[in-house]
Write an enzyme that holds these catalytic residues in place. Structure first.
Site, PDB file in Angstrom:
ATOM      1  N   HIS A  57       0.839  -1.083   0.182  1.00 21.63           N
ATOM      2  CA  HIS A  57       0.042   0.027  -0.028  1.00 21.63           C
ATOM      3  C   HIS A  57       0.889   1.278   0.249  1.00 21.63           C
ATOM      4  O   HIS A  57       1.570   1.451   0.821  1.00 21.63           O
ATOM      5  CB  HIS A  57      -0.833  -0.045   1.241  1.00 21.63           C
ATOM      6  CG  HIS A  57      -1.999   1.035   1.150  1.00 21.63           C
ATOM      7  ND1 HIS A  57      -3.054   1.245   0.278  1.00 21.63           N
ATOM      8  CD2 HIS A  57      -1.881   2.202   1.758  1.00 21.63           C
ATOM      9  CE1 HIS A  57      -3.872   2.359   0.280  1.00 21.63           C
ATOM     10  NE2 HIS A  57      -3.410   2.771   1.299  1.00 21.63           N
ATOM     11  N   HIS A  59       0.913   5.601  -1.221  1.00 26.68           N
ATOM     12  CA  HIS A  59       0.532   6.825  -1.911  1.00 26.68           C
ATOM     13  C   HIS A  59       1.968   7.449  -2.384  1.00 26.68           C
ATOM     14  O   HIS A  59       2.478   8.165  -1.305  1.00 26.68           O
ATOM     15  CB  HIS A  59      -0.216   7.605  -1.472  1.00 26.68           C
ATOM     16  CG  HIS A  59      -1.522   6.836  -0.765  1.00 26.68           C
ATOM     17  ND1 HIS A  59      -2.714   6.530  -1.754  1.00 26.68           N
ATOM     18  CD2 HIS A  59      -1.774   6.463   0.363  1.00 26.68           C
ATOM     19  CE1 HIS A  59      -3.608   5.864  -0.852  1.00 26.68           C
ATOM     20  NE2 HIS A  59      -3.061   5.693   0.330  1.00 26.68           N
ATOM     21  N   ARG A  80      -4.848  15.472   6.598  1.00 30.92           N
ATOM     22  CA  ARG A  80      -5.260  15.643   5.215  1.00 30.92           C
ATOM     23  C   ARG A  80      -5.236  16.768   4.483  1.00 30.92           C
ATOM     24  O   ARG A  80      -5.170  17.042   3.304  1.00 30.92           O
ATOM     25  CB  ARG A  80      -6.695  14.797   5.420  1.00 30.92           C
ATOM     26  CG  ARG A  80      -7.068  14.157   3.989  1.00 30.92           C
ATOM     27  CD  ARG A  80      -8.650  13.664   3.834  1.00 30.92           C
ATOM     28  NE  ARG A  80      -9.571  14.781   4.239  1.00 30.92           N
ATOM     29  CZ  ARG A  80     -10.904  14.554   3.982  1.00 30.92           C
ATOM     30  NH1 ARG A  80     -11.151  13.242   3.382  1.00 30.92           N
ATOM     31  NH2 ARG A  80     -11.781  15.498   3.881  1.00 30.92           N
ATOM     32  N   HIS A 203     -11.699   3.946  -3.129  1.00 28.63           N
ATOM     33  CA  HIS A 203     -10.830   4.513  -2.153  1.00 28.63           C
ATOM     34  C   HIS A 203     -11.451   4.304  -0.671  1.00 28.63           C
ATOM     35  O   HIS A 203     -10.727   3.765   0.008  1.00 28.63           O
ATOM     36  CB  HIS A 203     -10.987   6.084  -2.494  1.00 28.63           C
ATOM     37  CG  HIS A 203     -10.180   6.736  -1.266  1.00 28.63           C
ATOM     38  ND1 HIS A 203     -10.840   7.272  -0.061  1.00 28.63           N
ATOM     39  CD2 HIS A 203      -9.116   7.505  -1.348  1.00 28.63           C
ATOM     40  CE1 HIS A 203     -10.164   7.810   0.554  1.00 28.63           C
ATOM     41  NE2 HIS A 203      -8.772   8.083  -0.119  1.00 28.63           N
ATOM     42  N   HIS A 230      -9.506   1.080   1.186  1.00 24.45           N
ATOM     43  CA  HIS A 230      -9.486   1.652   2.653  1.00 24.45           C
ATOM     44  C   HIS A 230     -10.432   1.074   3.226  1.00 24.45           C
ATOM     45  O   HIS A 230     -11.798   1.278   2.843  1.00 24.45           O
ATOM     46  CB  HIS A 230      -9.137   3.121   2.780  1.00 24.45           C
ATOM     47  CG  HIS A 230      -7.937   3.861   2.013  1.00 24.45           C
ATOM     48  ND1 HIS A 230      -7.974   4.842   1.374  1.00 24.45           N
ATOM     49  CD2 HIS A 230      -6.735   3.237   2.346  1.00 24.45           C
ATOM     50  CE1 HIS A 230      -6.790   5.231   1.001  1.00 24.45           C
ATOM     51  NE2 HIS A 230      -5.927   4.364   1.545  1.00 24.45           N
ATOM     52  N   GLU A 233     -10.534   2.959   8.623  1.00 27.45           N
ATOM     53  CA  GLU A 233      -9.372   3.472   9.374  1.00 27.45           C
ATOM     54  C   GLU A 233      -9.668   4.566  10.759  1.00 27.45           C
ATOM     55  O   GLU A 233      -8.874   4.520  11.456  1.00 27.45           O
ATOM     56  CB  GLU A 233      -8.710   4.183   8.322  1.00 27.45           C
ATOM     57  CG  GLU A 233      -7.251   4.837   8.698  1.00 27.45           C
ATOM     58  CD  GLU A 233      -6.448   5.589   7.567  1.00 27.45           C
ATOM     59  OE1 GLU A 233      -7.102   5.717   6.585  1.00 27.45           O
ATOM     60  OE2 GLU A 233      -5.306   5.874   7.927  1.00 27.45           O
ATOM     61  N   HIS A 267      -5.756  -1.268   6.248  1.00 30.94           N
ATOM     62  CA  HIS A 267      -5.993  -0.823   7.718  1.00 30.94           C
ATOM     63  C   HIS A 267      -6.855  -1.685   8.181  1.00 30.94           C
ATOM     64  O   HIS A 267      -6.493  -2.426   9.295  1.00 30.94           O
ATOM     65  CB  HIS A 267      -6.567   0.740   7.586  1.00 30.94           C
ATOM     66  CG  HIS A 267      -5.760   1.901   6.960  1.00 30.94           C
ATOM     67  ND1 HIS A 267      -4.256   1.993   7.333  1.00 30.94           N
ATOM     68  CD2 HIS A 267      -6.093   2.619   5.939  1.00 30.94           C
ATOM     69  CE1 HIS A 267      -4.044   2.832   6.477  1.00 30.94           C
ATOM     70  NE2 HIS A 267      -4.851   3.360   5.766  1.00 30.94           N
ATOM     71  N   ASP A 318       2.303   2.906   3.078  1.00 38.22           N
ATOM     72  CA  ASP A 318       1.220   3.820   2.975  1.00 38.22           C
ATOM     73  C   ASP A 318       1.823   5.417   2.694  1.00 38.22           C
ATOM     74  O   ASP A 318       2.105   5.704   1.619  1.00 38.22           O
ATOM     75  CB  ASP A 318       0.363   3.825   4.053  1.00 38.22           C
ATOM     76  CG  ASP A 318      -1.062   4.448   4.010  1.00 38.22           C
ATOM     77  OD1 ASP A 318      -1.387   5.253   2.916  1.00 38.22           O
ATOM     78  OD2 ASP A 318      -1.804   4.495   4.967  1.00 38.22           O
TER      79      ASP A 318
END
Ligand SMILES: [Zn+2]
Length: 448
Positions: A57, A59, A80, A203, A230, A233, A267, A318
């Protein structure tokens, strides 16, 4: 035929084998023999050689957040916001440059295959590029330059939350509908190759409505492609899902037909007993990302209960707060110790399996992650003479690697039969310099 002589190698058993001769033909392992003396016709690999590590995983662009998001205090949601500032400015060129450097850091850490959970699809304000897969192509080119295998988990992301339209940054993630997503992904088929597989991702239940989840799951089923999402989480996601649909996110995914054998939940931190039973009964993979989960204060997922229920474990870095799959793997056990006040729930071999063949399997490479005849030829050699690893007992080499070594102890990496790291350096790239340059460029644009 290239011959590698490994001082020690892990062949899947409870302990490392000594004097392992691995013969590689093209991109596959042809023969493995143990108790062999070194001969000069072989490439000598001192230390402990492991199968390729799978980073299930990633990004890639989150790597640019490292350190910066630790300033002051904050929550998952303030983290975020910083991530979105970056997502707002990347274009195919800067995305390629950044991803190439990040994948470079990964292979230096022994990663031979990465699952890129890719949702940054379109241009500013959501306007597609002339090639609507230009951002995907940037990732594929980055992986090829580095020499790492890639599963591009092309991610469906349609809304900002349950019943909430995408905001101006999220507009870059959205194809407008699941049909639009499928059309674009179908047009990316040419990006597949012996080193690149195209998979699908939802997502989250926040960002994709049930009808769209159903369509993405059917696309993955027809393509026999991996499907990732995901899952749970944050508790807020569970609460919103129960309010909207009267069930947990896991139950919603099950209703939508997503929990097939090729499904990986990322997660899976906040689960009910029924969620655990569902994921176990479907023998899904759970990709735990402990360094990110601790960074974002997510919580500790029920790894032991999931495994006992029948699920498989894998690991991912991640958000790349660090890129070190030894740290991810041992954290499954060590975080479990903190939560349960018991030692030894996950043995070393099961942690190594999560970081190697189980991770590869979740990314669609069932033929990788083992040092065995017929497997893709990935060899990751860990030094046993560094300050962290020196003094390892002959009967605890695997334990030393999992519980004490660091990514920096990886000094030789072969991916699909090709040497990509030697003496701790990438064969083509100055990875640290590339990271510095590409991250500075991204933030310069984000703050302009
Ligand atoms: Zn993620």
């Amino acid at each position: 035929m290239t011959r590698y002589w490994c001082e020690y190698a892990w062949l899947g058993g409870a302990a490392a084998s000594a004097g392992v001769l691995v013969e590689v033909d093209g991109d596959r392992i042809a023969h493995v023999t143990v108790d062999q003396p070194f001969t000069p016709s072989a490439v000598r690999l001192d230390g402990l050689t492991l199968p390729g590590l799978a980073n299930s995983h990633s990004h890639a662009f989150h790597r640019a957040l490292r350190g910066r998001t630790q300033v002051g205090t904050g929550s998952f949601w303030t983290w975020r916001d910083q991530m979105y500032a970056l997502a707002a400015v990347l274009d195919p060129d800067s995305y390629y440059e950044l991803a190439r450097a990040v994948y470079g850091e990964m292979v230096l850490a022994g990663v031979t295959c990465v699952g890129e959970f890719h949702y940054l699809h379109h241009g500013r304000d959501g306007v597609p590029y002339s090639d609507p897969n230009a951002m995907s192509a940037a990732l594929v080119a980055a992986a090829a330059d580095v020499g790492v295998r890639l599963t591009l988990l092309d991610t469906c992301y349609l809304r900002g939350g349950i019943g909430v339209a995408p905001n101006e940054v999220q507009a870059r993630f959205s194809d407008g509908s699941a049909e639009g997503w499928a059309e674009r992904v179908d047009a990316a088929a040419h990006l597949g190759s012996p080193r690149v597989r195209i998979g699908a991702a939802v997502h989250s239940v926040r960002a994709v409505d049930p009808e769209a989840i159903d369509l993405v799951a059917r696309w993955a089923h027809l393509a026999t492609a991996p499907l990732h999402a995901h899952l749970s989480e944050q508790p807020a996601e569970n609460e919103q899902c129960v309010d909207a649909f009267g069930c947990s996110p896991t139950e919603l995914l099950a209703r939508c037909g997503a929990l097939e054998e090729r499904f990986t939940a990322v997660h899976a931190t906040h689960l009910t007993d029924r969620d655990i039973a569902l994921l176990g009964a479907h023998h899904n993979t759970i990709c735990m990302c402990p360094t990110t989960e601790r960074d974002l204060a997510d919580g500790i997922g029920p790894a032991l209960a999931l495994r006992d229920a029948g699920a498989w474990l894998a690991v991912g870095s991640d958000s790349h707060a660090v890129i070190d799959l030894f740290e991810e793997a041992r954290a499954i056990e060590l975080d479990g110790r903190l939560a349960s006040r018991e030692r030894g729930q996950h043995d070393t071999v099961s942690l190594l399996a999560a970081a190697t063949h189980q991770g590869h399997e979740s990314l669609g490479w069932a033929d990788a992650g083992r040092i065995a005849e017929g497997s893709l030829a990935d060899l990751v050699t860990v030094r046993l003479d560094t300050v962290r690893t020196a003094g390892a007992g002959a009967d605890s080499l695997l334990e030393t690697a999992v519980f004490a070594s660091a990514a920096a102890d990886v000094h030789h990496v072969v991916v699909s039969g090709q040497v990509v790291v030697t003496e701790g350096w990438h064969v083509r790239l100055d990875v640290a310099a590339d990271l510095g340059r590409s991250i500075a460029r991204a933030w310069k644009e984000a703050t302009a």
